[in-house]
Scaffold this motif. Structure first.
Motif, short mmCIF file in Angstrom:
data_model
loop_
_atom_site.label_atom_id
_atom_site.label_comp_id
_atom_site.label_asym_id
_atom_site.label_seq_id
_atom_site.Cartn_x
_atom_site.Cartn_y
_atom_site.Cartn_z
N TYR A 36 0.83 -1.19 0.00
CA TYR A 36 0.00 0.00 0.00
C TYR A 36 0.87 1.25 0.00
CZ TYR A 36 -4.23 -2.65 1.16
OH TYR A 36 -5.31 -3.51 1.13
N PRO A 44 -4.65 4.29 3.07
CA PRO A 44 -3.76 3.46 2.24
C PRO A 44 -4.38 3.17 0.87
CG PRO A 44 -3.92 2.57 4.46
CD PRO A 44 -4.97 3.64 4.35
N PHE A 89 3.58 0.67 2.87
CA PHE A 89 3.37 -0.41 3.83
C PHE A 89 3.24 -1.73 3.11
CE2 PHE A 89 2.54 2.01 7.64
CZ PHE A 89 1.99 3.20 7.19
N THR A 93 -1.67 -11.53 5.11
CA THR A 93 -2.68 -12.30 5.79
C THR A 93 -2.41 -13.78 5.51
OG1 THR A 93 -5.06 -12.53 6.21
CG2 THR A 93 -4.37 -12.30 3.92
N LEU A 101 -5.76 -8.02 7.88
CA LEU A 101 -4.46 -7.67 7.36
C LEU A 101 -3.54 -7.24 8.50
CD1 LEU A 101 -5.31 -5.55 4.19
CD2 LEU A 101 -4.56 -7.93 4.27
N PHE A 103 -0.08 -5.20 9.17
CA PHE A 103 0.77 -4.22 8.50
C PHE A 103 2.11 -4.08 9.21
CE2 PHE A 103 -1.86 -1.82 5.45
CZ PHE A 103 -3.11 -2.32 5.74
N GLY A 104 3.12 -3.75 8.42
CA GLY A 104 4.39 -3.31 8.98
C GLY A 104 4.30 -1.84 9.34
N ALA A 105 5.40 -1.28 9.83
CA ALA A 105 5.41 0.10 10.31
C ALA A 105 5.54 1.12 9.19
CB ALA A 105 6.53 0.30 11.33
#
Lengths: 113, 112
Positions: A36, A44, A89, A93, A101, A103-105
């Motif tokens: 995203y 996003p 990002f 899943t 979902l 997400f990373g940072a």
């Protein structure tokens, strides 16, 4: 525990160069991945996705690579433009968790003119 | 074709108050998910609604609750607001399955 993370929080790239954004994940059951783009003040925006039965997928100026052996995901942006400046990002899943979902940072990409 | 719409766009509340955020999914989408995004962080899954029922929930306390209406729109309610609830709240919709997972622009909640 499960986690999705990006290697670098920031990336500065010269306009016209290629960008590579990396992401590591720890859940070996992860089977669907999405990149995203998020611009300031917006939600996003979907860029590209890939399922675990693939190792590469291409879109318009973007390519996602998936290495399941080392649990690594990357997003390549060709000929980076000023409009590509944003936070990126990766999200994942897993089977049985299809609608949540993780997400990373995020990596902040800044394009230099 | 409107995408996911959220209201309000910004909101300021006092600690201890209650808040309701609203979401209208993209046309043709019947599943709505809510995420909390703290400043500088990735979105964190709160819960998801399908057929007017909560299908899956993340690690959020019971102060966070939701509802889905027959027209697929959804509300997120947060009771007894804490300063730490200050965040961007994102709504996402999807048709059955994952393809087409679309986010709204979010509601910026500030708790003072």
């Amino acid at each position: 525990g499960e986690s999705v993370g990006l290697h670098l929080p920031t990336l500065s790239v010269q306009e016209g160069d290629n960008s590579i954004i990396n992401c590591a994940y720890s859940n070996s059951a992860s089977d669907y991945f999405i990149w995203y783009k998020q611009e300031s003040g917006k939600g996003p925006q979907f860029i590209i996705d890939i399922r675990s039965n693939m190792d590469k997928r291409q879109g318009q100026r973007v390519t996602v690579l998936l290495n399941k052996t080392v649990k690594h995901l990357s997003l390549q942006i060709a000929a980076t433009q000023p409009g590509d400046s944003a936070v990126y990002f990766c999200a994942e899943t897993s089977r049985g968790n299809d609608y949540k979902l993780s997400f990373g940072a995020g990596t902040t990409v800044t394009v230099r003119a | 074709d409107a995408g996911v719409t959220q209201s309000p766009t910004h909101l300021i509340k006092t600690r201890g108050q209650q808040v309701t955020l609203r979401c209208s999914p993209k046309s043709g989408h019947d599943t709505v998910s809510w995420y909390q995004q703290a400043l500088g962080q990735g979105p964190q899954f709160i819960f998801q609604y399908y057929e007017e029922e909560e299908r899956q929930r993340g690690n959020f306390p019971d102060r966070f609750s939701g509802h889905q209406f027959p027209n697929y729109s959804s509300e997120l309610n947060v009771n007894a607001l804490l300063l730490g609830d200050s965040a961007l709240y994102l709504c996402a919709s999807t048709p059955m399955g994952l393809e087409g997972y679309t986010f709204g622009s979010g509601t910026r909640l500030t708790v003072v």
